[in-house]
Write a protein that holds these residues in place. Sequence first.
Motif, PDB file in Angstrom:
ATOM      1  N   SER A 152       0.845  -1.169  -0.309  1.00  0.00           N
ATOM      2  CA  SER A 152       0.284  -0.025   0.286  1.00  0.00           C
ATOM      3  C   SER A 152       0.444   1.309  -0.765  1.00  0.00           C
ATOM      4  O   SER A 152       0.494   2.623  -0.003  1.00  0.00           O
ATOM      5  N   THR A 153       2.001   1.068   0.086  1.00  0.00           N
ATOM      6  CA  THR A 153       3.081   2.289   0.290  1.00  0.00           C
ATOM      7  C   THR A 153       4.135   2.550  -0.660  1.00  0.00           C
ATOM      8  O   THR A 153       4.824   3.153  -1.196  1.00  0.00           O
ATOM      9  N   GLY A 154       4.330   1.399  -1.357  1.00  0.00           N
ATOM     10  CA  GLY A 154       5.091   1.334  -2.286  1.00  0.00           C
ATOM     11  C   GLY A 154       4.877   2.074  -3.694  1.00  0.00           C
ATOM     12  O   GLY A 154       5.991   1.901  -4.913  1.00  0.00           O
ATOM     13  N   GLY A 155       4.162   3.493  -4.161  1.00  0.00           N
ATOM     14  CA  GLY A 155       3.657   4.079  -5.334  1.00  0.00           C
ATOM     15  C   GLY A 155       2.507   3.856  -5.210  1.00  0.00           C
ATOM     16  O   GLY A 155       2.286   2.589  -5.849  1.00  0.00           O
ATOM     17  N   PRO A 156       2.404   4.522  -6.892  1.00  0.00           N
ATOM     18  CA  PRO A 156       1.196   4.116  -7.718  1.00  0.00           C
ATOM     19  C   PRO A 156       1.203   3.384  -9.027  1.00  0.00           C
ATOM     20  O   PRO A 156       0.348   2.838  -8.981  1.00  0.00           O
ATOM     21  N   GLY A 157       2.612   2.775  -8.858  1.00  0.00           N
ATOM     22  CA  GLY A 157       2.378   1.603  -9.759  1.00  0.00           C
ATOM     23  C   GLY A 157       2.552   0.264  -9.325  1.00  0.00           C
ATOM     24  O   GLY A 157       1.613  -0.757  -9.969  1.00  0.00           O
ATOM     25  N   ILE A 158       2.214   0.681  -7.645  1.00  0.00           N
ATOM     26  CA  ILE A 158       2.072  -1.037  -6.837  1.00  0.00           C
ATOM     27  C   ILE A 158       0.393  -0.767  -6.980  1.00  0.00           C
ATOM     28  O   ILE A 158      -0.275  -2.057  -7.237  1.00  0.00           O
ATOM     29  N   THR A 159       0.155  -0.046  -6.654  1.00  0.00           N
ATOM     30  CA  THR A 159      -1.486   0.678  -6.144  1.00  0.00           C
ATOM     31  C   THR A 159      -2.111   0.099  -7.148  1.00  0.00           C
ATOM     32  O   THR A 159      -3.544   0.294  -7.222  1.00  0.00           O
ATOM     33  N   ALA A 160      -2.344   0.664  -8.976  1.00  0.00           N
ATOM     34  CA  ALA A 160      -2.487   0.500  -9.815  1.00  0.00           C
ATOM     35  C   ALA A 160      -3.250  -0.952 -10.352  1.00  0.00           C
ATOM     36  O   ALA A 160      -2.479  -1.767  -9.507  1.00  0.00           O
ATOM     37  N   LEU A 161      -4.526  -1.109 -10.924  1.00  0.00           N
ATOM     38  CA  LEU A 161      -4.972  -1.757 -11.170  1.00  0.00           C
ATOM     39  C   LEU A 161      -4.922  -2.578 -12.213  1.00  0.00           C
ATOM     40  O   LEU A 161      -5.220  -1.770 -13.362  1.00  0.00           O
ATOM     41  N   HIS A 162      -4.319  -3.987 -12.591  1.00  0.00           N
ATOM     42  CA  HIS A 162      -4.848  -4.482 -13.915  1.00  0.00           C
ATOM     43  C   HIS A 162      -5.033  -5.700 -13.595  1.00  0.00           C
ATOM     44  O   HIS A 162      -4.691  -6.559 -12.544  1.00  0.00           O
ATOM     45  N   SER A 163      -5.055  -6.637 -15.013  1.00  0.00           N
ATOM     46  CA  SER A 163      -5.421  -7.948 -14.423  1.00  0.00           C
ATOM     47  C   SER A 163      -4.041  -8.247 -14.930  1.00  0.00           C
ATOM     48  O   SER A 163      -3.567  -8.051 -16.404  1.00  0.00           O
ATOM     49  N   SER A 164      -3.219  -8.862 -14.582  1.00  0.00           N
ATOM     50  CA  SER A 164      -1.251  -8.839 -15.155  1.00  0.00           C
ATOM     51  C   SER A 164      -1.206 -10.151 -15.494  1.00  0.00           C
ATOM     52  O   SER A 164      -1.853 -11.074 -14.695  1.00  0.00           O
ATOM     53  N   ARG A 165       0.255 -10.574 -15.578  1.00  0.00           N
ATOM     54  CA  ARG A 165       0.023 -11.990 -16.203  1.00  0.00           C
ATOM     55  C   ARG A 165       2.059 -11.727 -15.953  1.00  0.00           C
ATOM     56  O   ARG A 165       2.584 -12.257 -15.173  1.00  0.00           O
ATOM     57  N   GLY A 166       3.105 -12.313 -16.566  1.00  0.00           N
ATOM     58  CA  GLY A 166       4.171 -12.542 -17.369  1.00  0.00           C
ATOM     59  C   GLY A 166       4.770 -10.705 -16.937  1.00  0.00           C
ATOM     60  O   GLY A 166       4.819  -9.573 -16.622  1.00  0.00           O
ATOM     61  N   ILE A 167       6.332 -11.454 -16.183  1.00  0.00           N
ATOM     62  CA  ILE A 167       7.198 -10.099 -15.759  1.00  0.00           C
ATOM     63  C   ILE A 167       8.430 -10.430 -16.034  1.00  0.00           C
ATOM     64  O   ILE A 167       8.999 -11.231 -16.111  1.00  0.00           O
ATOM     65  N   ALA A 168       8.936  -9.331 -16.469  1.00  0.00           N
ATOM     66  CA  ALA A 168      10.344  -9.271 -16.438  1.00  0.00           C
ATOM     67  C   ALA A 168      11.606  -8.352 -16.084  1.00  0.00           C
ATOM     68  O   ALA A 168      10.615  -7.355 -15.636  1.00  0.00           O
ATOM     69  N   VAL A 169      12.213  -8.602 -15.274  1.00  0.00           N
ATOM     70  CA  VAL A 169      13.314  -7.314 -14.547  1.00  0.00           C
ATOM     71  C   VAL A 169      14.648  -7.450 -15.147  1.00  0.00           C
ATOM     72  O   VAL A 169      15.300  -7.926 -15.762  1.00  0.00           O
ATOM     73  N   GLY A 170      15.318  -5.656 -14.846  1.00  0.00           N
ATOM     74  CA  GLY A 170      15.990  -5.603 -15.969  1.00  0.00           C
ATOM     75  C   GLY A 170      16.282  -4.021 -15.497  1.00  0.00           C
ATOM     76  O   GLY A 170      15.706  -3.733 -15.257  1.00  0.00           O
ATOM     77  N   ASP A 171      18.079  -3.744 -16.115  1.00  0.00           N
ATOM     78  CA  ASP A 171      18.187  -2.482 -15.823  1.00  0.00           C
ATOM     79  C   ASP A 171      17.927  -2.400 -16.938  1.00  0.00           C
ATOM     80  O   ASP A 171      18.980  -1.870 -17.952  1.00  0.00           O
ATOM     81  N   LEU A 172      16.969  -1.365 -16.944  1.00  0.00           N
ATOM     82  CA  LEU A 172      16.849  -1.104 -18.961  1.00  0.00           C
ATOM     83  C   LEU A 172      17.257   0.313 -18.848  1.00  0.00           C
ATOM     84  O   LEU A 172      17.137   1.029 -20.580  1.00  0.00           O
ATOM     85  N   ASP A 173      18.028   1.526 -18.281  1.00  0.00           N
ATOM     86  CA  ASP A 173      18.218   2.700 -18.712  1.00  0.00           C
ATOM     87  C   ASP A 173      20.145   2.694 -18.050  1.00  0.00           C
ATOM     88  O   ASP A 173      20.499   3.555 -18.202  1.00  0.00           O
ATOM     89  N   ASN A 174      20.898   1.416 -17.523  1.00  0.00           N
ATOM     90  CA  ASN A 174      21.840   1.436 -16.833  1.00  0.00           C
ATOM     91  C   ASN A 174      22.348   2.077 -16.311  1.00  0.00           C
ATOM     92  O   ASN A 174      23.306   2.831 -16.171  1.00  0.00           O
TER      93      ASN A 174
END
Length: 556
Positions: A411-433
């Motif tokens: 609940s405190t991790g920011g709007p990208g965490i509390t936003a509502l979606h029906s999500s599936r796959g994810i991937a993690v990486g440093d996209l801007d180095n």
Amino acid sequence: MDRPARPLPPGMRAPRVDFRDVAAQANLTGIIISGELTTQTYVVEQTGTGVALLDYDNDGLPDIFFVQGDRLKPSSPALHPYLYHNLGGLRFQDVSEKAGLGHLGWGQGVCAGDFDNDGYVDLFVTQWGHNVLLRNMGNGTFRDVTKESGLDRPETRWSTGCAFLDYDRDGLLDLAVANYVDFDPAKTVKGTDPSSPCRWKTLVVPCGPMGLPGETMSLYHNDGQGHFTDVSRSAGVEGPKNYHGLTVLTGDFDNDGWPDFYVACDSTPSLLYHNKHNGTFEEIGLLSGTAYNQEGMAQSGMGAHAADYDGDGFLDVLKGNFASDTPTLYHNLGNNIFEDMTLDAGLAVHTQYVQWGLAFLDFDQDGRRDIFIADGHVYPVVDTVSTREHFKQPRQLYWNVNGQEFYDMSSTGGPGITALHSSRGIAVGDLDNDGAMEIVVVNLFEPPSLLKNFGEKGNSLLVQALTASGRDAIGARITVSAGGRKQIDEVRSGGYDISSGDFRCHFGLGKDTMADVAVHWPQGKIESFPGVAVNHWVVIQEGKGIVRSQPFKKTR
């Protein structure tokens, strides 16, 4: 039943975390389709698709490949996957057409790996129908080489997760594939049929996976000549068709120097394939304690990821599950024995979510792996009944407090965490180095999310391991030591939820400014590199040492 979130110890303060979705600014606008949004007919419309991060043009910036689903009735124009070229600064360009990526079929998962050792990362896309091997031609385009590689098959089959791995340590990437359901629409009751026996909370829903014929797993051996041979049976991977396999997760779980792999299964016991060093595997899910939860129940496993969250030198496993359940945290005790520590670790907080893509990642870079989980229900009709469950759901975020317990920051991790979606796959990486990890999330019937943390972060190190031939060293184990603490990670293909992330391993280092790095290469050799400066992207090539050291870019 949900349990109250575990409070922090007295006097301890959680970091300021601020994940924001910057996908729109980044030009990630492609919409992923999986059947129909409002009226589902079959279970194939529910599993969604995966995403892969790969530097397909070797310019030092990870690009993004989104698997596309399909519709039961042909779409016009035909649906296609999306390839986004990284322009730097978290800006992307859609190059799908330029790369030659047309309609592939009903896509599911994806894994990345340079199967032909030519220095360019290739893609394997699993599908309901016929899987596809896309060879990177090195000129910005991909070519379908499925038939000539031996990976085509005459019959329709439903494959989901996959991972490249060098299981026999011959220097060539082999391929493990999970299969989900022996699915034939002609023999399956429609989810739109009022007389269907398949119901969820009184609602008629598509049948499956329970009640539909199960499947088994597949293993393909790479001969080094561009061809794969199906060795599923001879290698001990093809068991009885009793399972609904989803995500394939690789890792040397017993620290013997040979890659094993885990398969998160939906509504059936999950599977752990232990490498016997002779080209064969033994399935030890039940014996290892990873087939069921601590109550002895088979769960509806979706995504899976691995990390050494407590710093004891063994890779632990995190698995996502269906609603009315929690994620499962399997603590690795060594000797191929795991213990379900979900309750003790404080992860039994939310049970109303369907947990798909998940990851261990150190979002505050303090040297301990935290947890991110993307959620989304499978039934759009859930919104029509009185329930606390919804088709679109928020994400979950847990901070690793002390290597043993996690603190719920959903609940405190920011709007990208509390936003509502029906999500599936994810991937993690440093996209801007810049030394911090971004999270790419597939959202059904919407554009994807690109989550960046604008909160507090410590120092970090990004380590890329290359084989002597220049290929990303999938299966290599990286050890980073600093400040009296030792961290491990492995270069892997696959995982998350039928997806594939950055091959570079990320290590949070808090206030430390120097670190010792060691690489245990896939074929057994170990090389050490003391006194490496932090806040750098370091490239280490087998036998050549550190061939590149680039300071992180400042993004703000």
